[in-house]
Scaffold this motif. Sequence first.
Motif, short mmCIF file in Angstrom:
data_model
loop_
_atom_site.label_atom_id
_atom_site.label_comp_id
_atom_site.label_asym_id
_atom_site.label_seq_id
_atom_site.Cartn_x
_atom_site.Cartn_y
_atom_site.Cartn_z
N GLY A 231 7.80 9.28 5.91
CA GLY A 231 9.14 9.86 5.85
C GLY A 231 10.09 9.37 6.93
N SER A 232 9.65 8.48 7.79
CA SER A 232 10.54 7.93 8.81
C SER A 232 11.68 7.17 8.15
CB SER A 232 9.76 6.99 9.73
OG SER A 232 10.63 6.26 10.56
N PRO A 233 12.92 7.33 8.66
CA PRO A 233 14.06 6.64 8.04
C PRO A 233 14.21 5.19 8.46
CG PRO A 233 14.83 7.98 9.86
CD PRO A 233 13.35 8.25 9.74
N GLU A 234 13.36 4.69 9.35
CA GLU A 234 13.50 3.31 9.81
C GLU A 234 13.19 2.35 8.66
OE1 GLU A 234 12.14 0.55 13.61
OE2 GLU A 234 10.76 2.10 12.85
N VAL A 235 14.10 1.38 8.45
CA VAL A 235 13.99 0.43 7.33
C VAL A 235 13.65 -0.96 7.85
CG1 VAL A 235 15.20 -0.64 5.39
CG2 VAL A 235 15.64 1.76 5.97
N THR A 236 12.75 -1.62 7.17
CA THR A 236 12.49 -3.02 7.44
C THR A 236 12.39 -3.76 6.12
OG1 THR A 236 11.14 -4.56 8.76
CG2 THR A 236 9.96 -2.94 7.44
N ARG A 237 12.24 -5.07 6.19
CA ARG A 237 12.19 -5.87 4.95
C ARG A 237 11.06 -6.89 5.05
NH1 ARG A 237 18.22 -5.58 5.70
NH2 ARG A 237 17.97 -7.24 7.23
N THR A 238 10.42 -7.15 3.92
CA THR A 238 9.46 -8.24 3.79
C THR A 238 10.03 -9.24 2.80
OG1 THR A 238 7.49 -6.97 4.37
CG2 THR A 238 7.16 -8.89 2.97
N ILE A 239 9.96 -10.51 3.15
CA ILE A 239 10.53 -11.58 2.32
C ILE A 239 9.38 -12.44 1.80
CG2 ILE A 239 12.11 -13.55 2.26
CD1 ILE A 239 12.42 -11.13 5.13
N ASP B 192 -6.73 -7.47 2.76
CA ASP B 192 -7.09 -6.31 1.93
C ASP B 192 -6.28 -6.24 0.64
OD1 ASP B 192 -4.66 -5.77 3.08
OD2 ASP B 192 -5.25 -3.87 3.99
N GLY B 193 -5.50 -7.29 0.36
CA GLY B 193 -4.74 -7.30 -0.89
C GLY B 193 -3.38 -6.64 -0.82
N TRP B 194 -2.88 -6.32 0.41
CA TRP B 194 -1.58 -5.68 0.56
C TRP B 194 -0.73 -6.47 1.56
CZ3 TRP B 194 -1.36 -1.92 -2.93
CH2 TRP B 194 -2.49 -1.15 -3.21
N PHE B 195 0.58 -6.46 1.34
CA PHE B 195 1.49 -6.88 2.39
C PHE B 195 1.68 -5.70 3.34
CE2 PHE B 195 3.20 -10.04 -0.79
CZ PHE B 195 2.83 -11.17 -0.07
N HIS B 196 1.75 -6.00 4.64
CA HIS B 196 1.90 -4.96 5.65
C HIS B 196 3.16 -5.23 6.46
CE1 HIS B 196 -2.08 -3.20 4.94
NE2 HIS B 196 -2.53 -4.45 4.81
N PRO B 197 4.31 -4.68 6.04
CA PRO B 197 5.57 -4.91 6.76
C PRO B 197 5.50 -4.39 8.18
CG PRO B 197 5.96 -3.96 4.59
CD PRO B 197 4.50 -3.85 4.84
N GLN B 198 6.13 -5.11 9.10
CA GLN B 198 6.21 -4.70 10.49
C GLN B 198 7.59 -4.11 10.77
OE1 GLN B 198 3.12 -5.43 12.63
NE2 GLN B 198 2.78 -5.14 10.45
N PHE B 199 7.61 -2.98 11.48
CA PHE B 199 8.86 -2.30 11.81
C PHE B 199 9.25 -2.61 13.26
CE2 PHE B 199 7.21 -0.07 8.21
CZ PHE B 199 8.32 0.37 7.50
N PRO B 200 10.54 -2.62 13.55
CA PRO B 200 10.98 -2.94 14.92
C PRO B 200 10.35 -2.04 15.97
CG PRO B 200 12.84 -3.00 13.42
CD PRO B 200 11.68 -2.46 12.63
N ASP C 158 0.84 -1.19 0.00
CA ASP C 158 0.00 0.00 0.00
C ASP C 158 0.88 1.25 0.00
OD1 ASP C 158 -1.80 2.04 0.40
OD2 ASP C 158 -2.81 1.09 2.10
N PRO C 159 0.84 2.05 -1.07
CA PRO C 159 1.71 3.24 -1.13
C PRO C 159 1.37 4.29 -0.08
CG PRO C 159 0.16 3.20 -2.97
CD PRO C 159 0.04 1.90 -2.29
N ASP C 160 0.18 4.22 0.52
CA ASP C 160 -0.15 5.14 1.60
C ASP C 160 0.48 4.70 2.92
OD1 ASP C 160 -1.68 6.73 -0.07
OD2 ASP C 160 -3.52 5.58 0.30
N GLU C 161 0.98 3.48 2.96
CA GLU C 161 1.56 2.93 4.18
C GLU C 161 3.09 2.87 4.12
OE1 GLU C 161 1.49 -1.28 6.72
OE2 GLU C 161 0.07 -0.93 5.10
N VAL C 162 3.63 2.33 3.03
CA VAL C 162 5.08 2.19 2.90
C VAL C 162 5.51 2.56 1.48
CG1 VAL C 162 5.24 0.38 4.66
CG2 VAL C 162 4.93 -0.24 2.25
N ALA D 52 1.85 -8.28 8.44
CA ALA D 52 0.86 -8.35 9.51
C ALA D 52 -0.10 -9.53 9.33
CB ALA D 52 0.07 -7.05 9.58
N CYS D 53 -0.46 -10.14 10.45
CA CYS D 53 -1.39 -11.26 10.43
C CYS D 53 -2.83 -10.77 10.27
CB CYS D 53 -1.29 -12.05 11.73
SG CYS D 53 0.31 -12.83 11.98
#
Length: 370
Positions: A279-287, A327-335, A235-239, A322-323
């Motif tokens: 705009g937060s600089p925190e990076v996470t990854r989805t595999i 809604d058709g999107w992957f939702h990455p979780q940040f630390p 979702d471009p509104d999320e990440v 996210a579990c």
Amino acid sequence: MSDKPSEDSSSTPEVPDDVWEQFTRASEREAPKEPSARARMVTERLRQQEARGETPESWRSGPPLQEKRRGRRVWTALGLLLALVVAVVALKPSLLPGDPFGSGTSDSAAGSPLPEETAAPTAPPSAAAPATPTLDDPFAGSPAKRWADGKAGILAPKAEAVGGRSKAEVAQALRLTRELLISSNLDPATLRGERPEAALNVLDPKQKDVLSGLKTALSEPDEKHDPLSMFTRFDPDEVRPVGDVVKVRGRMSFEAGEGAAVAVHADYTFVYPVVRADGSPEVTRTIVRRVLDVELSDPARYDITPGKLTVLRHDRDAGNSACGAHDGWFHPQFPSDAPTSAPPSGPTSDPYDRSTDIRQGQDCGTVSRV
């Protein structure tokens, strides 16, 4: 005339006969002897060879003293240098090329690209050095850092005729499969939620259950109609993505299918680094790992569309999403995220592990690393 001094000489003391005889014998032993004929011949031959420049000067004597001293200085310097090298390597073995001590920390292991995957690995990738991903290095601390970038990670094997299908037909099946994988998982438009027309276009419209199901999932996603089963979407509104590189690792193979079909099997893992859209600089990854089985069937035997793929299997497993979201999107979780969704309910697993078959319905499991 006698060799013994005259007894009449008053200026020379008398020498006893036995002493005189001992002196005479000693003088004869110490007197230089004339070289033998063979020795004279050898000496003359060496002198002649030396005159012609055929004999090294060392036949007469050893190296000059200065040369000997210089040689000793060179060996001393080399010995000191060798001792210094041994000391440095003992303190930091990673300076050696490769990984001779199996430490897993060599520069080569840390930064060089992995060779192409041609068979299923026998174990998960080894742990990378702990590091926090950043905007400048979004794959820090991930084994995917050594994986191929994007399309370069999706390589088709060399085509050969199989099962009554020509080499050209096999090449066509491999090319269409690659196009499907690229459009579904790497196209920036697909990743931000746009309709993946290129992917849909390679699928056989006569396989209505698959194609119609995917179209419904794209327009009206729900638990039973999930576009994520085939397509990767955020979702471009999320990440938003970090950079334009998605890391890819996997393999593709083919064999003869039923009814003179070309059967293609694909198994790939994609790693997506993202940041929050605020705009937060925190990076996470989805595999995301995908297993895809398709066929290019014989239109003379089956009611199919020539040049289109029939989908036999399309499974996926996602790490760090996210579990309970449908809604058709992957939702990455940040630390730094506070829990806002259902807690993980599945077993802990390594999303980078490609040594086992894909898990089914385990998106809500706990991942051991991202």
